[in-house]
Write a protein that holds these residues in place. Structure first.
Motif, PDB file in Angstrom:
ATOM      1  N   TRP A 149      13.036   5.223  -5.577  1.00  0.00           N
ATOM      2  CA  TRP A 149      14.170   4.304  -5.679  1.00  0.00           C
ATOM      3  C   TRP A 149      14.752   4.363  -7.080  1.00  0.00           C
ATOM      4  N   PHE A 150      16.022   3.979  -7.169  1.00  0.00           N
ATOM      5  CA  PHE A 150      16.728   3.987  -8.449  1.00  0.00           C
ATOM      6  C   PHE A 150      17.843   2.957  -8.383  1.00  0.00           C
ATOM      7  N   THR A 151      18.448   2.679  -9.528  1.00  0.00           N
ATOM      8  CA  THR A 151      19.571   1.758  -9.590  1.00  0.00           C
ATOM      9  C   THR A 151      20.860   2.574  -9.669  1.00  0.00           C
ATOM     10  N   ALA A 152      21.769   2.302  -8.754  1.00  0.00           N
ATOM     11  CA  ALA A 152      23.041   3.032  -8.691  1.00  0.00           C
ATOM     12  C   ALA A 152      24.011   2.494  -9.744  1.00  0.00           C
ATOM     13  N   GLN A 153      25.173   3.121  -9.853  1.00  0.00           N
ATOM     14  CA  GLN A 153      26.174   2.715 -10.828  1.00  0.00           C
ATOM     15  C   GLN A 153      26.725   1.329 -10.545  1.00  0.00           C
ATOM     16  N   LEU A 208      10.430   0.142   2.922  1.00  0.00           N
ATOM     17  CA  LEU A 208       9.465   1.245   2.929  1.00  0.00           C
ATOM     18  C   LEU A 208       8.498   1.110   4.099  1.00  0.00           C
ATOM     19  N   GLU A 209       8.050  -0.108   4.391  1.00  0.00           N
ATOM     20  CA  GLU A 209       7.156  -0.319   5.531  1.00  0.00           C
ATOM     21  C   GLU A 209       7.868  -0.024   6.850  1.00  0.00           C
ATOM     22  N   MET A 210       9.150  -0.383   6.947  1.00  0.00           N
ATOM     23  CA  MET A 210       9.919  -0.077   8.162  1.00  0.00           C
ATOM     24  C   MET A 210      10.041   1.434   8.366  1.00  0.00           C
ATOM     25  N   ILE A 211      10.296   2.164   7.298  1.00  0.00           N
ATOM     26  CA  ILE A 211      10.421   3.613   7.389  1.00  0.00           C
ATOM     27  C   ILE A 211       9.082   4.233   7.764  1.00  0.00           C
ATOM     28  N   LYS A 212       8.002   3.715   7.188  1.00  0.00           N
ATOM     29  CA  LYS A 212       6.657   4.220   7.508  1.00  0.00           C
ATOM     30  C   LYS A 212       6.356   4.020   8.989  1.00  0.00           C
ATOM     31  N   THR A 213       6.720   2.858   9.542  1.00  0.00           N
ATOM     32  CA  THR A 213       6.518   2.592  10.965  1.00  0.00           C
ATOM     33  C   THR A 213       7.346   3.561  11.810  1.00  0.00           C
ATOM     34  N   ALA A 214       8.584   3.825  11.397  1.00  0.00           N
ATOM     35  CA  ALA A 214       9.444   4.755  12.129  1.00  0.00           C
ATOM     36  C   ALA A 214       8.878   6.173  12.102  1.00  0.00           C
ATOM     37  N   LEU A 260       4.639   7.705   1.883  1.00  0.00           N
ATOM     38  CA  LEU A 260       5.282   6.389   1.978  1.00  0.00           C
ATOM     39  C   LEU A 260       4.296   5.294   1.583  1.00  0.00           C
ATOM     40  N   TRP A 261       3.017   5.445   1.971  1.00  0.00           N
ATOM     41  CA  TRP A 261       2.006   4.466   1.589  1.00  0.00           C
ATOM     42  C   TRP A 261       1.881   4.417   0.068  1.00  0.00           C
ATOM     43  N   GLU A 262       1.914   5.594  -0.588  1.00  0.00           N
ATOM     44  CA  GLU A 262       1.850   5.628  -2.056  1.00  0.00           C
ATOM     45  C   GLU A 262       3.057   4.918  -2.671  1.00  0.00           C
ATOM     46  N   GLN A 263       4.240   5.127  -2.092  1.00  0.00           N
ATOM     47  CA  GLN A 263       5.445   4.470  -2.609  1.00  0.00           C
ATOM     48  C   GLN A 263       5.355   2.955  -2.436  1.00  0.00           C
ATOM     49  N   ILE A 264       4.778   2.510  -1.310  1.00  0.00           N
ATOM     50  CA  ILE A 264       4.593   1.070  -1.090  1.00  0.00           C
ATOM     51  C   ILE A 264       3.655   0.500  -2.138  1.00  0.00           C
ATOM     52  N   GLN A 265       2.554   1.196  -2.416  1.00  0.00           N
ATOM     53  CA  GLN A 265       1.604   0.737  -3.430  1.00  0.00           C
ATOM     54  C   GLN A 265       2.264   0.695  -4.809  1.00  0.00           C
ATOM     55  N   LEU A 266       3.085   1.709  -5.109  1.00  0.00           N
ATOM     56  CA  LEU A 266       3.776   1.762  -6.391  1.00  0.00           C
ATOM     57  C   LEU A 266       4.775   0.611  -6.508  1.00  0.00           C
ATOM     58  N   ALA A 267       5.513   0.335  -5.428  1.00  0.00           N
ATOM     59  CA  ALA A 267       6.498  -0.758  -5.442  1.00  0.00           C
ATOM     60  C   ALA A 267       5.812  -2.114  -5.578  1.00  0.00           C
ATOM     61  N   GLU A 268       4.680  -2.298  -4.890  1.00  0.00           N
ATOM     62  CA  GLU A 268       3.942  -3.557  -5.013  1.00  0.00           C
ATOM     63  C   GLU A 268       3.415  -3.746  -6.423  1.00  0.00           C
ATOM     64  N   ALA A 269       2.933  -2.670  -7.034  1.00  0.00           N
ATOM     65  CA  ALA A 269       2.429  -2.757  -8.406  1.00  0.00           C
ATOM     66  C   ALA A 269       3.561  -3.075  -9.386  1.00  0.00           C
ATOM     67  N   LYS A 270       4.718  -2.441  -9.192  1.00  0.00           N
ATOM     68  CA  LYS A 270       5.863  -2.707 -10.083  1.00  0.00           C
ATOM     69  C   LYS A 270       6.323  -4.157  -9.953  1.00  0.00           C
ATOM     70  N   SER A 271       6.354  -4.688  -8.725  1.00  0.00           N
ATOM     71  CA  SER A 271       6.803  -6.074  -8.542  1.00  0.00           C
ATOM     72  C   SER A 271       5.794  -7.066  -9.100  1.00  0.00           C
ATOM     73  N   LEU A 330      12.653  -3.853  -1.077  1.00  0.00           N
ATOM     74  CA  LEU A 330      12.171  -2.478  -1.167  1.00  0.00           C
ATOM     75  C   LEU A 330      10.887  -2.263  -0.378  1.00  0.00           C
ATOM     76  N   ILE A 331       9.914  -3.126  -0.562  1.00  0.00           N
ATOM     77  CA  ILE A 331       8.626  -2.960   0.112  1.00  0.00           C
ATOM     78  C   ILE A 331       8.802  -3.069   1.618  1.00  0.00           C
ATOM     79  N   HIS A 332       9.611  -4.028   2.060  1.00  0.00           N
ATOM     80  CA  HIS A 332       9.842  -4.211   3.498  1.00  0.00           C
ATOM     81  C   HIS A 332      10.521  -2.978   4.104  1.00  0.00           C
TER      82      HIS A 332
END
Length: 145
Positions: free
Chosen positions: A76-80, A116-122, A32-43, A112-114
């Motif tokens: 994450w992805f974009t739905a229809q 992911l952080e909530m899920i990481k805390t959970a 999850l930490w890696e996904q947060i870093q990836l999302a922050e970099a993409k944004s 997204l980042i928020h």
């Protein structure tokens, strides 16, 4: 009074290994930490690619250690319908966070980042231990062939 007398000494042995539940929690928390870093970099418009070491043998049989970028796939992805969706994975398995539902729909891509952080805390609090255990069991079944 000496300096050592101000310290509190106890007789405790270090555990040899962590319980399996804690190991699985830590594994998912790291991902999850890696996904947060990836999302922050993409944004921010940059790329996130941590380095990993890879051992290669050349023609003469010498082993060379190279640092290559680690490939991280976004969860994450974009739905229809145009909304962003997030799937939490444990290994190659998708975690079913709610009964029968494994995808989180985001109202705005900025959350997204928020989320992911909530899920990481959970995860770190142990709220998803049953789902992690179920996914780990499914992964074990795949290796038992």
């Amino acid at each position: 009074m000496s300096t050592l007398e101000t310290l509190k000494f106890v007789s405790v042995t270090k555990p040899t290994k962590l319980p399996a539940v804690v190991q699985r929690r830590n594994k998912l928390s790291d991902k999850l930490w890696e996904q947060i870093q990836l999302a922050e970099a993409k944004s921010a418009g940059t790329s996130y690619a941590p380095l990993k070491t890879k051992r290669l043998k050349d023609i003469e049989g010498n082993i060379k250690i190279l640092e290559v970028p680690k490939r991280i796939k976004p969860w994450w992805f974009t739905a229809q319908n145009g909304k962003s969706c997030l799937v939490v994975r444990y290994g190659s398995k998708t975690l079913e966070i709610s009964q029968g539902k494994s995808t989180i729909e985001l109202d705005k891509p900025d959350e997204l980042i928020h989320i992911l952080e909530m899920i990481k805390t959970a995860v770190e609090a142990g709220e998803l231990d049953a789902q992690i255990e179920r996914a780990a069991g499914l992964l074990k079944e795949g290796f038992a062939k």
